[in-house]
Scaffold this motif. Structure first.
Motif, PDB file in Angstrom:
ATOM      1  N   MET A   1       0.850  -1.183   0.000  1.00 34.51           N
ATOM      2  CA  MET A   1       0.000   0.000   0.000  1.00 34.51           C
ATOM      3  C   MET A   1       0.885   1.231   0.000  1.00 34.51           C
ATOM      4  O   MET A   1       1.868   1.289   0.726  1.00 34.51           O
ATOM      5  N   ILE A   2       0.552   2.231  -0.823  1.00 39.30           N
ATOM      6  CA  ILE A   2       1.309   3.474  -0.879  1.00 39.30           C
ATOM      7  C   ILE A   2       0.784   4.434   0.174  1.00 39.30           C
ATOM      8  O   ILE A   2      -0.412   4.695   0.252  1.00 39.30           O
ATOM      9  N   ILE A   3       1.664   4.962   1.005  1.00 37.75           N
ATOM     10  CA  ILE A   3       1.279   5.898   2.057  1.00 37.75           C
ATOM     11  C   ILE A   3       1.879   7.263   1.748  1.00 37.75           C
ATOM     12  O   ILE A   3       3.082   7.376   1.539  1.00 37.75           O
ATOM     13  N   GLN A   4       1.059   8.287   1.703  1.00 42.53           N
ATOM     14  CA  GLN A   4       1.514   9.652   1.471  1.00 42.53           C
ATOM     15  C   GLN A   4       1.504  10.422   2.790  1.00 42.53           C
ATOM     16  O   GLN A   4       0.511  10.396   3.516  1.00 42.53           O
ATOM     17  N   PRO A   5       2.588  11.129   3.138  1.00 40.50           N
ATOM     18  CA  PRO A   5       2.581  11.924   4.369  1.00 40.50           C
ATOM     19  C   PRO A   5       1.575  13.058   4.280  1.00 40.50           C
ATOM     20  O   PRO A   5       1.319  13.603   3.205  1.00 40.50           O
ATOM     21  N   THR A   6       0.966  13.402   5.407  1.00 37.93           N
ATOM     22  CA  THR A   6       0.122  14.585   5.439  1.00 37.93           C
ATOM     23  C   THR A   6       0.991  15.830   5.410  1.00 37.93           C
ATOM     24  O   THR A   6       2.191  15.793   5.669  1.00 37.93           O
ATOM     25  N   SER A   7       0.378  16.964   5.115  1.00 39.31           N
ATOM     26  CA  SER A   7       1.142  18.216   5.056  1.00 39.31           C
ATOM     27  C   SER A   7       1.750  18.545   6.412  1.00 39.31           C
ATOM     28  O   SER A   7       2.829  19.126   6.503  1.00 39.31           O
ATOM     29  N   LEU A  36      -5.448   7.465  13.584  1.00 43.37           N
ATOM     30  CA  LEU A  36      -5.929   8.756  14.081  1.00 43.37           C
ATOM     31  C   LEU A  36      -7.296   9.123  13.522  1.00 43.37           C
ATOM     32  O   LEU A  36      -7.887  10.115  13.965  1.00 43.37           O
ATOM     33  N   GLY A  37      -7.787   8.377  12.543  1.00 43.30           N
ATOM     34  CA  GLY A  37      -9.078   8.711  11.941  1.00 43.30           C
ATOM     35  C   GLY A  37      -8.974   8.760  10.431  1.00 43.30           C
ATOM     36  O   GLY A  37      -8.059   8.186   9.830  1.00 43.30           O
ATOM     37  N   MET A  38      -9.917   9.432   9.804  1.00 41.97           N
ATOM     38  CA  MET A  38      -9.980   9.551   8.358  1.00 41.97           C
ATOM     39  C   MET A  38      -9.659  10.977   7.934  1.00 41.97           C
ATOM     40  O   MET A  38     -10.089  11.945   8.576  1.00 41.97           O
ATOM     41  N   GLY A  39      -8.912  11.120   6.843  1.00 48.11           N
ATOM     42  CA  GLY A  39      -8.589  12.430   6.303  1.00 48.11           C
ATOM     43  C   GLY A  39      -9.693  12.974   5.414  1.00 48.11           C
ATOM     44  O   GLY A  39     -10.729  12.335   5.193  1.00 48.11           O
ATOM     45  N   GLU A  40      -9.464  14.162   4.874  1.00 44.47           N
ATOM     46  CA  GLU A  40     -10.479  14.833   4.064  1.00 44.47           C
ATOM     47  C   GLU A  40     -10.781  14.081   2.777  1.00 44.47           C
ATOM     48  O   GLU A  40     -11.884  14.155   2.256  1.00 44.47           O
ATOM     49  N   GLN A  41      -9.818  13.375   2.233  1.00 46.64           N
ATOM     50  CA  GLN A  41      -9.999  12.676   0.963  1.00 46.64           C
ATOM     51  C   GLN A  41     -10.314  11.198   1.153  1.00 46.64           C
ATOM     52  O   GLN A  41     -10.125  10.392   0.245  1.00 46.64           O
ATOM     53  N   GLY A  42     -10.824  10.812   2.309  1.00 50.35           N
ATOM     54  CA  GLY A  42     -11.221   9.445   2.544  1.00 50.35           C
ATOM     55  C   GLY A  42     -10.075   8.502   2.832  1.00 50.35           C
ATOM     56  O   GLY A  42     -10.234   7.281   2.721  1.00 50.35           O
ATOM     57  N   ARG A  43      -8.911   9.032   3.195  1.00 52.93           N
ATOM     58  CA  ARG A  43      -7.766   8.195   3.522  1.00 52.93           C
ATOM     59  C   ARG A  43      -7.626   8.058   5.036  1.00 52.93           C
ATOM     60  O   ARG A  43      -8.039   8.931   5.792  1.00 52.93           O
ATOM     61  N   MET A  44      -7.039   6.936   5.450  1.00 54.32           N
ATOM     62  CA  MET A  44      -6.733   6.747   6.867  1.00 54.32           C
ATOM     63  C   MET A  44      -5.552   7.637   7.254  1.00 54.32           C
ATOM     64  O   MET A  44      -4.605   7.777   6.485  1.00 54.32           O
ATOM     65  N   VAL A  45      -5.640   8.205   8.445  1.00 52.18           N
ATOM     66  CA  VAL A  45      -4.519   8.957   9.009  1.00 52.18           C
ATOM     67  C   VAL A  45      -3.911   8.103  10.110  1.00 52.18           C
ATOM     68  O   VAL A  45      -4.592   7.682  11.045  1.00 52.18           O
ATOM     69  N   LEU A  46      -2.620   7.803   9.977  1.00 43.78           N
ATOM     70  CA  LEU A  46      -1.903   6.962  10.933  1.00 43.78           C
ATOM     71  C   LEU A  46      -0.735   7.733  11.518  1.00 43.78           C
ATOM     72  O   LEU A  46      -0.095   8.529  10.823  1.00 43.78           O
ATOM     73  N   VAL A  53       1.003  10.052   8.755  1.00 39.54           N
ATOM     74  CA  VAL A  53       0.909   9.770   7.331  1.00 39.54           C
ATOM     75  C   VAL A  53      -0.518   9.386   6.986  1.00 39.54           C
ATOM     76  O   VAL A  53      -1.327   9.018   7.853  1.00 39.54           O
ATOM     77  N   GLU A  54      -0.848   9.504   5.712  1.00 40.39           N
ATOM     78  CA  GLU A  54      -2.137   9.072   5.198  1.00 40.39           C
ATOM     79  C   GLU A  54      -1.954   7.791   4.405  1.00 40.39           C
ATOM     80  O   GLU A  54      -0.917   7.582   3.778  1.00 40.39           O
ATOM     81  N   ALA A  55      -2.974   6.949   4.415  1.00 43.12           N
ATOM     82  CA  ALA A  55      -2.905   5.670   3.706  1.00 43.12           C
ATOM     83  C   ALA A  55      -4.265   5.351   3.110  1.00 43.12           C
ATOM     84  O   ALA A  55      -5.294   5.769   3.645  1.00 43.12           O
ATOM     85  N   ASP A  56      -4.260   4.627   2.012  1.00 43.08           N
ATOM     86  CA  ASP A  56      -5.514   4.094   1.496  1.00 43.08           C
ATOM     87  C   ASP A  56      -6.117   3.163   2.540  1.00 43.08           C
ATOM     88  O   ASP A  56      -5.390   2.459   3.250  1.00 43.08           O
ATOM     89  N   PRO A  57      -7.453   3.130   2.653  1.00 43.04           N
ATOM     90  CA  PRO A  57      -8.074   2.262   3.662  1.00 43.04           C
ATOM     91  C   PRO A  57      -7.662   0.803   3.478  1.00 43.04           C
ATOM     92  O   PRO A  57      -7.616   0.296   2.354  1.00 43.04           O
ATOM     93  N   LEU A  58      -7.347   0.144   4.589  1.00 41.74           N
ATOM     94  CA  LEU A  58      -6.963  -1.259   4.544  1.00 41.74           C
ATOM     95  C   LEU A  58      -8.154  -2.173   4.313  1.00 41.74           C
ATOM     96  O   LEU A  58      -8.019  -3.266   3.797  1.00 41.74           O
ATOM     97  N   GLY A  59      -9.352  -1.736   4.721  1.00 40.64           N
ATOM     98  CA  GLY A  59     -10.523  -2.586   4.579  1.00 40.64           C
ATOM     99  C   GLY A  59     -10.709  -3.540   5.741  1.00 40.64           C
ATOM    100  O   GLY A  59     -11.625  -4.355   5.744  1.00 40.64           O
ATOM    101  N   ILE A  60      -9.831  -3.474   6.743  1.00 40.44           N
ATOM    102  CA  ILE A  60      -9.965  -4.310   7.942  1.00 40.44           C
ATOM    103  C   ILE A  60      -9.771  -3.411   9.154  1.00 40.44           C
ATOM    104  O   ILE A  60      -9.086  -2.391   9.087  1.00 40.44           O
ATOM    105  N   PRO A  61     -10.408  -3.749  10.283  1.00 40.06           N
ATOM    106  CA  PRO A  61     -10.235  -2.921  11.481  1.00 40.06           C
ATOM    107  C   PRO A  61      -8.820  -3.035  12.028  1.00 40.06           C
ATOM    108  O   PRO A  61      -8.210  -4.100  12.003  1.00 40.06           O
ATOM    109  N   LEU A  62      -8.300  -1.926  12.520  1.00 38.83           N
ATOM    110  CA  LEU A  62      -6.992  -1.912  13.161  1.00 38.83           C
ATOM    111  C   LEU A  62      -7.174  -1.663  14.648  1.00 38.83           C
ATOM    112  O   LEU A  62      -8.072  -0.924  15.057  1.00 38.83           O
TER     113      LEU A  62
END
Length: 385
Positions: A1-7, A36-46, A53-62
């Motif tokens: 999964m590609i993770i992009q850092p938040t600003s 940490l929750g969900m970002g503005e663009q529907g990505r997970m914030v970890l 960092v932001e990540a595409d949703p894993l689809g499973i609970p963490l």
């Protein structure tokens, strides 16, 4: 999964990359992480270590807190989530070993179909011919799969359950290795590995087919062309090239089955592939079978998804959801003409389902294949700056 850092984390990430936090990000290091929750663009914030960092949703609970292991540094570094049974390090290591080796069944089926029609097969060693005949018998017909017992048998003998079947006492005198697709592939691979004057490592031929992982979702797989000409009067070198090609395709198919087995180890879900005899060639039926709980109404649910790419219809996918006796059926077709053909079969399908005692809640077909991924993850992360 590609993770992009938040600003907000850009400067922190730059510091880690430049060395101020390099010690904590060394290969093999374990880092604390939490969602940490969900970002503005529907990505997970970890939060991973000192980074957000932001990540595409894993689809499973963490869980509220978990750990990641640094597998490789650089840009991007590779992280592995250590959480739950699905992140068993032995399973993950086995997956990583087999992923570069795997390929779809289509190249092997193309070679198998061509060999059955050409005199070159008579120049193969007798034991290889016998193993190829067993493999050819494992290719199912459409008539097999339209019967409940035929589909059940095809799934049971797909190779996914070979080891569990071997552990059970058997009343059938026929050796399981002569019934099971993986068993036949193992026998053929051992014979080809013993053939003299073959290269030690032969890559699989054909296109790189995505692996059968649940998080990738279903993948309709077209037939593969046969790049190696099977001449009517081949030389000894031609036969050697053919055997080398066969060995590469067989080992790629075995790696593919083992990936599906490893991916199913921690879930009540299976990715199953069945070779299918089509018109003037062989096709691959991919099935996703999952057992779950209905959290709202209670009880059990079964979901059966399938994907198939037929020359006459193009890619087709479907999903059947069964809750008790209530059934939902959704179909997708890439071609609009195929959608129309399927919809013309809706009336007899409704009649057959009603006669079987099922209550049909939904029956639909859409043009265009569904987008998105499955509900699981391989738990391998790539972080990019």
């Amino acid at each position: 999964m590609i993770i992009q850092p938040t600003s907000l984390a850009a400067m922190t990430w730059a510091g880690a990359a430049s060395g101020t936090a390099a010690e904590s990000w060394r290969v093999g290091a374990m880092l604390s992480a939490r969602p940490l929750g969900m970002g503005e663009q529907g990505r997970m914030v970890l939060q991973i270590g000192a980074l957000t960092v932001e990540a595409d949703p894993l689809g499973i609970p963490l869980p509220s807190q978990f750990q990641v292991r640094v597998l490789a540094m650089g840009n991007p570094p590779l992280l592995e989530i250590i959480a739950g049974a699905g992140a068993d390090p032995l399973v993950q290591r086995a997956l990583r070993e087999r992923l570069p080796q795997q390929n779809g069944y289509a190249p092997l089926l193309a070679t198998l179909g061509a060999l059955a029609q050409r005199p070159v097969v008579r120049q193969l060693p007798p034991e290889v011919r016998a193993a190829l005949a067993l493999l050819d018998q494992g290719v199912r017909t459409p008539q097999d799969l339209t019967r409940a017992d035929g589909l059940r048998e095809a799934i049971a003998r797909s190779g996914l359950f070979l080891e569990s079947e071997l552990a059970q006492p058997r009343a059938n005198p026929l050796p399981l290795g002569e019934e099971d697709f993986k068993g036949v592939l193992l026998r053929l691979a051992a014979l080809l590995d013993r053939q003299p004057r073959l290269p030690a490592h032969v890559p699989a031929s054909g296109a790189d087919t995505p692996p059968p992982l649940r998080q990738r979702g279903l993948q309709a797989q077209p037939r593969a062309p046969l790049p190696l000409p099977l001449a009517e009067a081949p030389t000894e070198d031609d036969v050697g090239q053919l055997l080398a090609r066969l060995r590469g395709d067989v080992h790629a198919a075995l790696a593919r089955i083992e990936i599906a087995q490893l991916d199913a180890a921690a879930a009540q879900a299976w990715m199953i592939e069945i070779p299918l005899q089509g018109a003037h060639g062989r096709d691959v039926l991919q099935i996703h079978l999952e057992h779950g709980q209905d959290t709202e109404a209670g009880g059990h649910t079964w979901t059966l998804g399938f994907a198939l790419d037929l020359p006459a219809l193009g890619p087709v996918q479907g999903e059947l959801q069964l809750r008790d006796l209530r059934l939902n059926v959704r179909l997708w077709a890439e071609r609009s003409a195929t959608t129309e053909r399927l919809e013309r079969q809706f009336t007899p399908l409704r009649q057959r389902l009603a006669a079987s005692g099922l209550q049909l809640d939904q029956l639909s077909c859409q043009t265009g294949l569904p987008q998105g991924h499955g509900q699981a993850s391989a738990l391998l992360l790539k972080a990019t700056a």
